[in-house]
Design a protein around this motif. Sequence first.
Motif, PDB file in Angstrom:
ATOM      1  N   CYS A 132      -3.237   0.334  -3.635  1.00 46.21           N
ATOM      2  CA  CYS A 132      -2.938  -1.013  -3.166  1.00 46.21           C
ATOM      3  C   CYS A 132      -2.621  -1.897  -4.358  1.00 46.21           C
ATOM      4  CB  CYS A 132      -4.123  -1.576  -2.390  1.00 46.21           C
ATOM      5  SG  CYS A 132      -3.867  -3.269  -1.797  1.00 46.21           S
ATOM      6  N   GLN A 154       0.857  -1.187   0.000  1.00 43.65           N
ATOM      7  CA  GLN A 154       0.000   0.000   0.000  1.00 43.65           C
ATOM      8  C   GLN A 154       0.886   1.227   0.000  1.00 43.65           C
ATOM      9  OE1 GLN A 154      -2.841  -1.788   3.428  1.00 43.65           O
ATOM     10  NE2 GLN A 154      -3.265   0.357   2.947  1.00 43.65           N
ATOM     11  N   GLY A 176      -2.312  -5.879   3.587  1.00 41.53           N
ATOM     12  CA  GLY A 176      -1.215  -4.958   3.372  1.00 41.53           C
ATOM     13  C   GLY A 176      -0.797  -4.316   4.684  1.00 41.53           C
ATOM     14  N   CYS A 207      -5.702  -2.628   3.039  1.00 42.37           N
ATOM     15  CA  CYS A 207      -6.062  -3.375   1.854  1.00 42.37           C
ATOM     16  C   CYS A 207      -5.805  -4.855   2.138  1.00 42.37           C
ATOM     17  CB  CYS A 207      -5.182  -2.897   0.695  1.00 42.37           C
ATOM     18  SG  CYS A 207      -5.408  -3.774  -0.851  1.00 42.37           S
TER      19      CYS A 207
END
Lengths: 115, 111
Positions: free
Chosen positions: A23, A6, A107, A91
């Motif tokens: 992302c 990210q 993420g 994400c």
Amino acid sequence: DTAVSQTPKYLVTQMGNDKSIKCEQNLGHDTMYWYKQDSKKFLKIMFSYNNKELIINETVPNRFSPKSPDKAHLNLHINSLELGDSAVYFCASTLTAGSSYNEQFFGPGTRLTVL
Amino acid sequence: QKEVEQNSGPLSVPEGAIASLNCTYSDRGSQSFFWYRQYSGKSPELIMSIYSNGDKEDGRFTAQLNKASQYVSLLIRDSQPSDSATYLCAVRGDSNYQLIWGAGTKLIIKP
């Protein structure tokens, strides 16, 4: 080799501004998600895309707009930022939304601070 | 409204003891259950998944599932200070597309 990445990691901005978070996943997954985690640490699903198609669209302000240019990328654009938007945005991805083995991989998060 | 409930803690456990984390869920049709660990300032990390009744062991971790009681637990044997984190329970609901998340239990392992 980061699986779900990210950018940016930190985002500090003024109220009323517009910002985007990006992302990318290199796992070959079909499905990606955006979550919001507030100060109380509760993970709230916002959106999900399966192979570029929006499949989850939870009740969030329409100032938030996701976009998936391809199945490896999912971006989040936020208009007219408000103080209450301050949170960590994660994400995540999973192999495919329809699988029973719906393990999600996250993420590192984007910490958004609205001043 | 599908729900997943966890005791928010903090749960304090002495080093070397067994830490027991519990989670209940409301959707009787749930099929898949996950435990994630989240260190402060980090992202959730999957540590265990379980799909059928009974126990599943992985190193010091054991997940236990009882679908009749709608209950899933995580046991951590020989707890270490590095196990101190928030543990999130997640359940796949009747929609295949998303997980239902608990609010997490904060675990503190005291040396």
